[in-house]
Design an enzyme around this catalytic site. Structure first.
Site, PDB file in Angstrom:
ATOM      1  CD  GLU A 177      -0.511   4.815  11.587  1.00 56.49           C
ATOM      2  OE1 GLU A 177      -0.947   3.674  11.624  1.00 56.49           O
ATOM      3  OE2 GLU A 177       0.307   5.213  10.739  1.00 56.49           O
ATOM      4  CG  HIS A 486       1.055   7.032   4.606  1.00 55.83           C
ATOM      5  ND1 HIS A 486      -0.127   6.357   4.762  1.00 55.83           N
ATOM      6  CD2 HIS A 486       0.798   8.075   3.776  1.00 55.83           C
ATOM      7  CE1 HIS A 486      -1.065   6.957   4.040  1.00 55.83           C
ATOM      8  NE2 HIS A 486      -0.534   7.996   3.427  1.00 55.83           N
ATOM      9  CD  GLU A 487       3.387   4.186   8.143  1.00 58.82           C
ATOM     10  OE1 GLU A 487       2.146   4.078   8.040  1.00 58.82           O
ATOM     11  OE2 GLU A 487       4.151   4.068   7.173  1.00 58.82           O
ATOM     12  CD  GLU A 505      -0.897   6.556   7.876  1.00 55.08           C
ATOM     13  OE1 GLU A 505      -1.711   5.669   7.638  1.00 55.08           O
ATOM     14  OE2 GLU A 505       0.294   6.306   8.142  1.00 55.08           O
ATOM     15  CD  GLU A 511      -2.937   2.318   7.418  1.00 58.03           C
ATOM     16  OE1 GLU A 511      -2.447   2.024   6.311  1.00 58.03           O
ATOM     17  OE2 GLU A 511      -2.256   2.612   8.411  1.00 58.03           O
TER      18      GLU A 511
HETATM   19  C1  NOJ Z   1       1.164   1.892   5.913  1.00 54.06           C
HETATM   20  C2  NOJ Z   1       0.512   2.970   5.123  1.00 54.06           C
HETATM   21  O1  NOJ Z   1      -0.222   3.832   5.949  1.00 54.06           O
HETATM   22  C3  NOJ Z   1      -0.378   2.316   4.097  1.00 54.06           C
HETATM   23  O2  NOJ Z   1      -1.110   3.283   3.394  1.00 54.06           O
HETATM   24  C4  NOJ Z   1       0.471   1.488   3.176  1.00 54.06           C
HETATM   25  O3  NOJ Z   1      -0.354   0.812   2.274  1.00 54.06           O
HETATM   26  C5  NOJ Z   1       1.291   0.477   3.967  1.00 54.06           C
HETATM   27  N1  NOJ Z   1       1.973   1.092   5.035  1.00 54.06           N
HETATM   28  C6  NOJ Z   1       2.304  -0.244   3.083  1.00 54.06           C
HETATM   29  O4  NOJ Z   1       3.287   0.661   2.685  1.00 54.06           O
HETATM   30 CA    CA Z   2      -0.124   3.874   8.562  1.00 51.70          CA
END
Ligand code: NOJ
Ligand code: CA
Length: 706
Positions: A177, A486-487, A505, A511
């Site tokens: 990121e 994600h991550e 992601e 975000e």
């Molecule tokens: C990071 C994620 O990218 C995001 O979309 C999510 O809402 C938060 N973590 C909480 O899980």
């Molecule tokens: Ca994230």
């Protein structure tokens, strides 16, 4: 449609004495003969290769080899014992994707090497050369003197020819990121990107870049380096030498084990890939990464359907509501408990409101985050194992009732598993968690791995985690569950083999605009992502923010695009799941939402109309099983005029194009929500001039006139 042709021919090999070793040279070209790869052994028996494109050098002589633990390096004193070439051609179909049919056509060269020194260890190198680039990988075959292989370093060089312009992100072992940077190769300084305040975890040990890394040569040829089929190995970053313009593979390591990769022969490494394009747009056309992956191993995956979704999500990032019930969660810092306003987002009532909205607006699914117990214990906790169980809802969220209500309205719930990077807990809970999903008829889950990996000493991108992510996908498939991580680990095209890998992601998503302390994603972010991160695969960017400034919730943050650009992202950024990410109150009564209702998520065909890395891009996509087309164009902070050439349309047909565009005075910062909607008739010979505001864009839906 499907045809396979495979021919093998032995390359004549002249076995000579040691002194003639350097004459060993074996070449392979792309089917159109523009790309040529030459393999040879140096005088010391070191494997080397170089690459030309249309007779111009792309990669100068570069060496290959490995450093091993408790064993001599596998890097010199080799002789070629065999070399075989073959070619392959097929057309395969994606269950969902940017296009239905994918052509794969390549020439292969396999070099079998053996050490002349005492151990006589063997190593094979396989090159596959396509018209759009190439991949090569190492094979460690079954042999006497090499069983368990502990790799402390892979030393694959990519020696560039000059100081190219590069779009790069730092080679972080723990997160992708970061913003992409545009600089000359000689100016790459990944270490200056360390310790970003908004990252829950980050580790950049070297002046190395992450892949995909994209470059432009002085003659306009574009290159992008990446990898394909990352399985049971660790992620490859590329260490840069800013003086010689050389790059060397730098695998992600582990402080727990002290090595990079451990395998037992026989095994193969991931493919090291290089996409080569005469112009930037061809990079997006390239299907090289997918073509280097194995065919679908899951068979029928029709239980998953590409879909748009809304969700209880942005409201937490805005601080309107919270993940946990006590109201102490603040994703802005990832570390401190703050703002105890006690507004739990995931309530039965709120979920039903999202279901109602989705049902009315042609949106197939709703994501609900913060539905399960554990959130109140997470932030600040060193020991995160055992915090989440993925089956126990908070008392104000009736999971079964929400699912039932969704079914009644034709809307599926998307499950959420935030693991807090506590991988052992998650692995132990997966069967139970996926079984619950199966029993409820839920077919996809968004997973998350915020925080430093547990067990300690592992990084998100090392071999341990590569295996965790891949095992999760395989296990989920058994329960007819698709994964949006994600991550995540970076995408290396494994969606071909495991199509339940739907999206991920692995970039700075929307975000960041809600809470990043550095001003969020700048206007050039997505025109760069389209030619870098997106080359690896689908992106869960979560577009569609209409309340661009959201001053009601956060005065210091905003989205740095116009509203029209947010619409364009549904076409420009590919994913089989696309979120309409804003809170419902931002959509109510806004006519632009019609585009989100109408836009498709699964495509027959994609045509990249124009674009330059980091500046702008326009993409047209044809909906699967329909005659509808959708076009999206985005620009960076510069306003520009773009001509959309509709020659992709059918002959002798007339279409209605509904255009959503920036208003004449739109601007990402000064006037982001001004847009116009108009309707025009178009056909194959139409050329439309579109004006894009600074940070702006346009979206067009094109329907055949009856
Ligand atoms: C990071 C994620 O990218 C995001 O979309 C999510 O809402 C938060 N973590 C909480 O899980
Ligand atoms: Ca994230």
């Amino acid at each position: 449609m499907k045809y396979i042709q495979l021919t093998m021919l032995m390359v004549a090999i002249v076995f000579g004495s040691c002194s003639t070793k350097s004459k060993f040279e074996t070449n392979v070209t792309s089917p159109n003969e523009k790309i040529k790869v030459a393999f040879s052994l140096s005088e010391k028996g070191i494997p080397t290769y170089n690459i030309t494109f249309k007779d111009g050098d792309i990669i100068k002589t570069s060496t290959m080899g490995f450093d091993l633990k408790e064993a001599p390096s596998l890097s010199e004193n080799f002789e070629i014992i065999n070399a075989t070439s073959s070619n392959f051609e097929e057309v395969w179909q994606m269950p969902w994707g940017e296009q239905l049919d994918v052509e794969s056509k390549y020439n292969e060269l396999k070099i079998e090497l053996q050490e002349t020194s005492e151990l006589k260890r063997k190593l094979n190198i396989v090159f596959r050369v396509f018209d759009d680039g190439l991949g090569f990988r190492y094979e460690f075959p079954e042999q006497e003197n090499l069983k368990d292989v502990i790799i402390t370093d892979e030393n694959t060089q990519f020696n560039l020819t000059a100081d190219h312009m590069v779009w790069w992100a730092p080679g972080d072992w723990d997160i992708y990121e970061h913003l992409y940077n545009e600089s000359l190769f000689s100016e790459i300084d990944a270490l200056s990107k360390a310790n970003h305040p908004n990252l829950a975890q980050t580790y950049i040990p070297e002046n190395a870049v992450n892949t995909p890394v994209t470059m432009r040569m002085e003659n306009g040829v574009h290159l992008s380096f990446h990898e394909a089929a990352l399985i049971d190995y660790s992620d490859m970053t590329l260490k840069v030498d800013t003086v010689t313009f050389g790059m060397t593979s730098e695998l992600v390591g582990s402080e727990r084990t002290g090595y990079k990769v451990k395998r037992t022969v026989p095994f193969t490494t991931p493919w090291r890939t290089l996409q080569i394009a005469e112009k930037a747009t061809e990079l997006i056309d390239s299907k090289l990464i997918l073509n280097l992956n194995e065919p679908n191993k899951l068979g029928d995956v029709s239980w998953f359907k590409p879909t748009k979704y809304t969700g209880i999500w942005w409201e937490m990032h805005l601080g309107k509501s919270t993940w946990d019930r006590a109201g102490s969660q603040d994703m802005t810092s990832f570390t401190t408990a703050a703002k105890a306003h006690g507004k739990h987002g995931a309530t039965t009532e709120n979920a039903k409101a999202y279901i109602d909205f989705s049902a009315k607006n042609n949106i197939g699914a709703v994501l609900v985050e913060g539905w399960n117990t554990g959130w109140e214990h997470w932030i600040g906790f060193e020991d995160r194992e055992g915090v989440f169980d993925f089956v126990t809802p908070y008392p104000d969220y009736d999971l079964k009732e929400v699912v039932r209500y969704g079914k009644e309205k034709g809307v599926e719930i998307i499950m959420h598993h935030e693991t807090s990077a506590a991988t052992e807990t998650y692995t132990k809970q997966q069967d139970t968690a996926f079984a619950l999903m199966k029993s409820l008829g839920i077919h996809s889950v968004k997973t998350g791995y915020v925080g430093k990996i547990l067990p300690k000493g592992e990084y998100h991108h090392g071999q341990y985690m590569v295996n965790h992510y891949n095992n999760t996908v395989e296990k989920a498939a058994k329960y007819q569950v698709a994964i949006n991580a994600h991550e995540p680990i970076k995408d290396t095209g494994l969606r071909r083999t495991y199509p339940n890998t739907i999206s991920r992601e692995g970039l700075r998503g929307q975000e960041f605009n809600a809470w990043a302390s550095d001003g969020g994603n700048p206007a050039n972010h997505l025109p760069t992502i389209a030619f870098t991160r997106m080359l690896s695969g689908p992106i869960d960017y979560t577009p569609g923010i209409f309340d661009i400034k959201f001053d009601k919730y956060k005065k210091d943050n905003q989205v740095n695009t116009t509203l029209a650009q947010q619409l364009a992202l549904y076409v420009v950024i590919y994913s089989p799941i696309q979120m309409a990410a804003d809170i419902l109150e931002s959509y109510e009564g806004n006519k632009a939402f019609q585009f989100i209702s109408d836009v498709a998520v699964d495509w027959q065909k994609t045509v990249v109309l124009n674009g330059e890395v980091g500046d702008f891009v326009t993409i047209a996509r044809k909906e699967k099983n329909s005659e509808n087309w959708f076009v999206g164009g985005i620009t960076d902070e510069n306003e520009r005029e773009i001509t959309v050439d509709f020659s992709f349309l059918n002959d002798k047909q007339s279409y209605e194009a509904i255009i959503y565009e920036d208003a004449p005075n739109s601007h990402w910062n000064n006037n982001p929500t001004a847009y116009n909607i108009r309707s025009v008739e178009v056909n194959k010979s139409t050329k439309l001039k579109m004006k894009l505001a600074p940070g702006g864009g346009f979206a067009i839906s094109v329907k055949q006139k009856k």
